[in-house]
Design an enzyme around this catalytic site. Structure first.
Site, PDB file in Angstrom:
ATOM      1  N   GLY A   1       0.853  -1.203   0.000  1.00 36.52           N
ATOM      2  CA  GLY A   1       0.000   0.000   0.000  1.00 36.52           C
ATOM      3  C   GLY A   1       0.879   1.240   0.000  1.00 36.52           C
ATOM      4  O   GLY A   1       0.504   2.292   0.510  1.00 36.52           O
TER       5      GLY A   1
ATOM      6  N   ASP B   1      -0.670  -7.461  -5.351  1.00 35.55           N
ATOM      7  CA  ASP B   1      -2.027  -7.455  -4.796  1.00 35.55           C
ATOM      8  C   ASP B   1      -1.973  -8.210  -3.475  1.00 35.55           C
ATOM      9  O   ASP B   1      -1.686  -9.411  -3.452  1.00 35.55           O
ATOM     10  CB  ASP B   1      -2.975  -8.144  -5.791  1.00 35.55           C
ATOM     11  CG  ASP B   1      -4.417  -8.125  -5.299  1.00 35.55           C
ATOM     12  OD1 ASP B   1      -4.657  -7.772  -4.116  1.00 35.55           O
ATOM     13  OD2 ASP B   1      -5.302  -8.466  -6.105  1.00 35.55           O
TER      14      ASP B   1
ATOM     15  N   GLY C   1      -0.109   4.997  -1.312  1.00 35.85           N
ATOM     16  CA  GLY C   1      -1.206   5.746  -0.695  1.00 35.85           C
ATOM     17  C   GLY C   1      -0.734   6.948   0.097  1.00 35.85           C
ATOM     18  O   GLY C   1       0.453   7.298   0.106  1.00 35.85           O
ATOM     19  N   GLN C   2      -1.684   7.581   0.787  1.00 36.71           N
ATOM     20  CA  GLN C   2      -1.392   8.819   1.516  1.00 36.71           C
ATOM     21  C   GLN C   2      -0.269   8.610   2.537  1.00 36.71           C
ATOM     22  O   GLN C   2       0.665   9.403   2.621  1.00 36.71           O
ATOM     23  CB  GLN C   2      -2.657   9.342   2.223  1.00 36.71           C
ATOM     24  CG  GLN C   2      -2.464  10.739   2.810  1.00 36.71           C
ATOM     25  CD  GLN C   2      -3.538  11.136   3.813  1.00 36.71           C
ATOM     26  OE1 GLN C   2      -4.413  10.347   4.172  1.00 36.71           O
ATOM     27  NE2 GLN C   2      -3.465  12.365   4.275  1.00 36.71           N
TER      28      GLN C   2
ATOM     29  N   ASP D   1       2.454  -2.103  -4.242  1.00 36.46           N
ATOM     30  CA  ASP D   1       1.085  -1.586  -4.350  1.00 36.46           C
ATOM     31  C   ASP D   1       0.497  -2.173  -5.628  1.00 36.46           C
ATOM     32  O   ASP D   1       1.213  -2.749  -6.447  1.00 36.46           O
ATOM     33  CB  ASP D   1       1.103  -0.042  -4.428  1.00 36.46           C
ATOM     34  CG  ASP D   1      -0.222   0.589  -4.004  1.00 36.46           C
ATOM     35  OD1 ASP D   1      -1.244   0.327  -4.674  1.00 36.46           O
ATOM     36  OD2 ASP D   1      -0.241   1.318  -3.000  1.00 36.46           O
TER      37      ASP D   1
ATOM     38  N   LYS E   1     -11.361  -2.897  11.291  1.00 35.72           N
ATOM     39  CA  LYS E   1     -10.200  -2.506  12.105  1.00 35.72           C
ATOM     40  C   LYS E   1     -10.276  -3.142  13.497  1.00 35.72           C
ATOM     41  O   LYS E   1      -9.262  -3.585  14.044  1.00 35.72           O
ATOM     42  CB  LYS E   1     -10.110  -0.979  12.212  1.00 35.72           C
ATOM     43  CG  LYS E   1      -9.728  -0.282  10.904  1.00 35.72           C
ATOM     44  CD  LYS E   1      -8.324  -0.647  10.448  1.00 35.72           C
ATOM     45  CE  LYS E   1      -7.887   0.119   9.213  1.00 35.72           C
ATOM     46  NZ  LYS E   1      -6.598  -0.361   8.661  1.00 35.72           N
TER      47      LYS E   1
ATOM     48  N   TYR F   1     -15.697  -0.295   7.871  1.00 36.93           N
ATOM     49  CA  TYR F   1     -14.269   0.014   8.065  1.00 36.93           C
ATOM     50  C   TYR F   1     -13.879  -0.174   9.539  1.00 36.93           C
ATOM     51  O   TYR F   1     -12.887  -0.838   9.856  1.00 36.93           O
ATOM     52  CB  TYR F   1     -14.026   1.459   7.624  1.00 36.93           C
ATOM     53  CG  TYR F   1     -12.632   1.988   7.861  1.00 36.93           C
ATOM     54  CD1 TYR F   1     -11.543   1.534   7.129  1.00 36.93           C
ATOM     55  CD2 TYR F   1     -12.406   2.998   8.801  1.00 36.93           C
ATOM     56  CE1 TYR F   1     -10.269   2.051   7.331  1.00 36.93           C
ATOM     57  CE2 TYR F   1     -11.139   3.522   9.009  1.00 36.93           C
ATOM     58  CZ  TYR F   1     -10.074   3.044   8.273  1.00 36.93           C
ATOM     59  OH  TYR F   1      -8.812   3.561   8.476  1.00 36.93           O
TER      60      TYR F   1
HETATM   61  P1  NAD Z   1      -4.825   5.158   0.854  1.00 34.25           P
HETATM   62  O1  NAD Z   1      -6.180   4.796   0.370  1.00 34.25           O
HETATM   63  O2  NAD Z   1      -4.284   6.511   0.547  1.00 34.25           O
HETATM   64  O3  NAD Z   1      -3.755   4.098   0.352  1.00 34.25           O
HETATM   65  C1  NAD Z   1      -4.007   2.725   0.332  1.00 34.25           C
HETATM   66  C2  NAD Z   1      -3.115   2.116  -0.732  1.00 34.25           C
HETATM   67  O4  NAD Z   1      -3.397   0.719  -0.761  1.00 34.25           O
HETATM   68  C3  NAD Z   1      -3.404   2.665  -2.127  1.00 34.25           C
HETATM   69  O5  NAD Z   1      -2.201   3.119  -2.721  1.00 34.25           O
HETATM   70  C4  NAD Z   1      -3.977   1.469  -2.883  1.00 34.25           C
HETATM   71  O6  NAD Z   1      -3.617   1.426  -4.250  1.00 34.25           O
HETATM   72  C5  NAD Z   1      -3.357   0.318  -2.117  1.00 34.25           C
HETATM   73  N1  NAD Z   1      -4.131  -0.923  -2.281  1.00 34.25           N
HETATM   74  C6  NAD Z   1      -5.473  -1.052  -2.364  1.00 34.25           C
HETATM   75  N2  NAD Z   1      -5.802  -2.339  -2.563  1.00 34.25           N
HETATM   76  C7  NAD Z   1      -4.633  -3.030  -2.617  1.00 34.25           C
HETATM   77  C8  NAD Z   1      -4.322  -4.395  -2.808  1.00 34.25           C
HETATM   78  N3  NAD Z   1      -5.281  -5.300  -3.016  1.00 34.25           N
HETATM   79  N4  NAD Z   1      -3.029  -4.757  -2.801  1.00 34.25           N
HETATM   80  C9  NAD Z   1      -2.042  -3.834  -2.617  1.00 34.25           C
HETATM   81  N5  NAD Z   1      -2.281  -2.524  -2.432  1.00 34.25           N
HETATM   82  C10 NAD Z   1      -3.570  -2.129  -2.438  1.00 34.25           C
HETATM   83  O7  NAD Z   1      -4.823   4.902   2.426  1.00 34.25           O
HETATM   84  P2  NAD Z   1      -3.942   5.616   3.534  1.00 34.25           P
HETATM   85  O8  NAD Z   1      -4.665   6.817   3.971  1.00 34.25           O
HETATM   86  O9  NAD Z   1      -2.540   5.727   3.086  1.00 34.25           O
HETATM   87  O10 NAD Z   1      -4.092   4.560   4.712  1.00 34.25           O
HETATM   88  C11 NAD Z   1      -3.146   3.529   4.906  1.00 34.25           C
HETATM   89  C12 NAD Z   1      -3.576   2.717   6.115  1.00 34.25           C
HETATM   90  O11 NAD Z   1      -3.685   3.580   7.253  1.00 34.25           O
HETATM   91  C13 NAD Z   1      -4.934   2.046   5.966  1.00 34.25           C
HETATM   92  O12 NAD Z   1      -4.898   0.785   6.594  1.00 34.25           O
HETATM   93  C14 NAD Z   1      -5.868   2.964   6.717  1.00 34.25           C
HETATM   94  O13 NAD Z   1      -6.963   2.265   7.225  1.00 34.25           O
HETATM   95  C15 NAD Z   1      -4.984   3.464   7.825  1.00 34.25           C
HETATM   96  N6  NAD Z   1      -5.437   4.750   8.365  1.00 34.25           N
HETATM   97  C16 NAD Z   1      -5.385   5.880   7.579  1.00 34.25           C
HETATM   98  C17 NAD Z   1      -5.838   7.091   8.106  1.00 34.25           C
HETATM   99  C18 NAD Z   1      -5.792   8.370   7.291  1.00 34.25           C
HETATM  100  O14 NAD Z   1      -6.300   9.405   7.761  1.00 34.25           O
HETATM  101  N7  NAD Z   1      -5.203   8.369   6.096  1.00 34.25           N
HETATM  102  C19 NAD Z   1      -6.332   7.141   9.417  1.00 34.25           C
HETATM  103  C20 NAD Z   1      -6.395   5.965  10.146  1.00 34.25           C
HETATM  104  C21 NAD Z   1      -5.917   4.781   9.620  1.00 34.25           C
HETATM  105  N1  SER Z   2      -8.990   8.910   8.243  1.00 37.89           N
HETATM  106  C1  SER Z   2      -9.706   7.695   8.261  1.00 37.89           C
HETATM  107  C2  SER Z   2     -11.049   7.832   7.641  1.00 37.89           C
HETATM  108  O1  SER Z   2     -11.581   8.930   7.668  1.00 37.89           O
HETATM  109  C3  SER Z   2      -9.871   7.225   9.679  1.00 37.89           C
HETATM  110  O2  SER Z   2      -9.309   5.994   9.787  1.00 37.89           O
HETATM  111  O3  SER Z   2     -11.577   6.863   7.165  1.00 37.89           O
END
Ligand code: NAD
Ligand code: SER
Length: 321
Positions: free
Chosen positions: A8, A52, A11-12, A34, A146, A142
């Protein structure tokens, strides 16, 4: 040193965490994986693997072939997208984690990081200063994924002695890549709107209080948790972690200190119910006590940092001061 796999990574969080890990451990040690690479992905600075996480066999082959000793499993569908696609979200969030845990067990991976979220809490949890241990009654798919994921992490730790570490991230604020499908995404989108248009149409009500964190703090927290000696880790589900909490009205006022005339308008949609089910702030004293967590960015520091990084987006005659 065995290598580090970030699943992943586009992602962000993934793109910034991968970059930080590469600075710390060297470019070739950290493999970004990713479904696809993205402009934010530091592909050119190190290896990228199309992967994947739902394909367990390929994951297993790659972990063995690349001699992976640590996995960061970030791939997930976030809260708002999850409510649009509940079964897909469950499949990705649960099976992705289970594949990671099982491959890690089979291949004797030394350490795993998997993020949880404030979404594990539901309406039964205290709204402010929500404690580490309280009733989890998530109302989103979601949050359910978690909460179940936290239990699976503890199960693999207790049963197989595996070293699995986790943080309940709040909403994350960053500028390097856009967030995708979360309820807290407004706290990033608002900066783009402020700089480009000087107004923002918010999908949450003005007084919706949520816990948030600037990405630099989130990445540092992740590295510090992973560096902590094993005997300091007392929470084997996931640690509450906190930096700041605010409402859309409060962040609007803070941004307006820098961008003259900026205002937000409020038109709540389905994401309001998700936000209302979460706490407004969390108590992270276990993280502070166990491994010394301390945030650096509050609301004013975050707003300053975001506007500095995104100022190139400002309209030519826009007053940023
Ligand atoms: P995001 O959606 O920006 O990135 C997720 C990445 O996972 C993407 O690049 C996507 O292409 C990749 N992905 C999706 N399906 C896939 C697969 N089958 N195989 C491989 N890669 C795959 O999410 P994020 O914001 O970077 O969050 C990352 C983690 O942190 C997640 O588990 C999320 O639940 C957790 N999280 C994020 C936040 C937030 O505010 N961003 C807050 C709490 C928890
Ligand atoms: N930032 C995330 C969301 O809004 C919290 O895990 O889904």
């Amino acid at each position: 040193m065995r290598r580090i796999l970030v699943i992943g990574a586009s992602g962000q969080i993934g793109c910034e965490l991968t970059a930080a890990l590469r600075i710390k451990f060297g470019n070739d040690t950290v493999i970004a994986a990713d479904l696809k690479s993205s402009p934010g992905n530091p592909k050119s600075s190190g290896p990228f693997l199309p992967l994947d996480v739902l394909d367990k066999e390929t994951l297993s082959v790659q972990v063995r072939r690349q001699q992976v000793g640590t996995i960061y499993c970030l791939a997930a569908m976030l809260s708002a997208s999850g409510e649009q696609h509940p079964h897909k979200a469950w499949q990705l969030n649960m099976q992705g984690l289970l594949n990671t845990l099982e491959v890690a067990r089979e291949e004797s991976v030394e350490k795993i990081f998997w993020p949880s979220s404030i979404a594990v809490f539901g309406p039964d949890a205290p709204k402010m200063n929500c404690p580490q241990e309280t009733k989890l009654s998530p109302t989103t798919v979601y949050g359910i994924s978690k909460s179940a994921g936290e239990d699976w992490c503890k199960y693999y730790h207790d049963r197989f002695g595996m070293d699995i570490r986790s943080l309940r991230y709040p909403g994350l604020i960053s500028y390097q890549s856009m967030p995708g499908g979360g309820t807290t995404d407004y706290a990033v989108a608002i900066f783009y709107a402020a700089l480009k248009m000087r107004f923002y149409q918010c999908y949450l009500k003005a007084d919706t209080h949520l816990p948030m964190m600037y990405m630099d703090d989130a990445v540092r927290a992740t590295l510090e948790l992973m560096d902590a000696p094993g005997d300091k880790i007392s929470v084997h589900t996931s640690y509450n972690i906190s930096a700041m909490d605010f409402t859309p009205r409060e962040i609007t006022v803070e941004i307006a200190q820098h961008i003259k005339g900026f205002e937000s308008f409020y038109n709540a949609d389905f994401r309001q119910a998700i936000a209302d089910s979460w706490p407004g702030s969390v108590d992270d004293s276990a993280a502070r006590k166990d491994w010394g967590w301390k945030p650096k960015f509050g609301l004013s520091e975050t707003v300053e940092a975001m506007l500095e990084q995104l100022k190139h987006l400002a309209r030519p005659n826009s007053a940023i001061y």
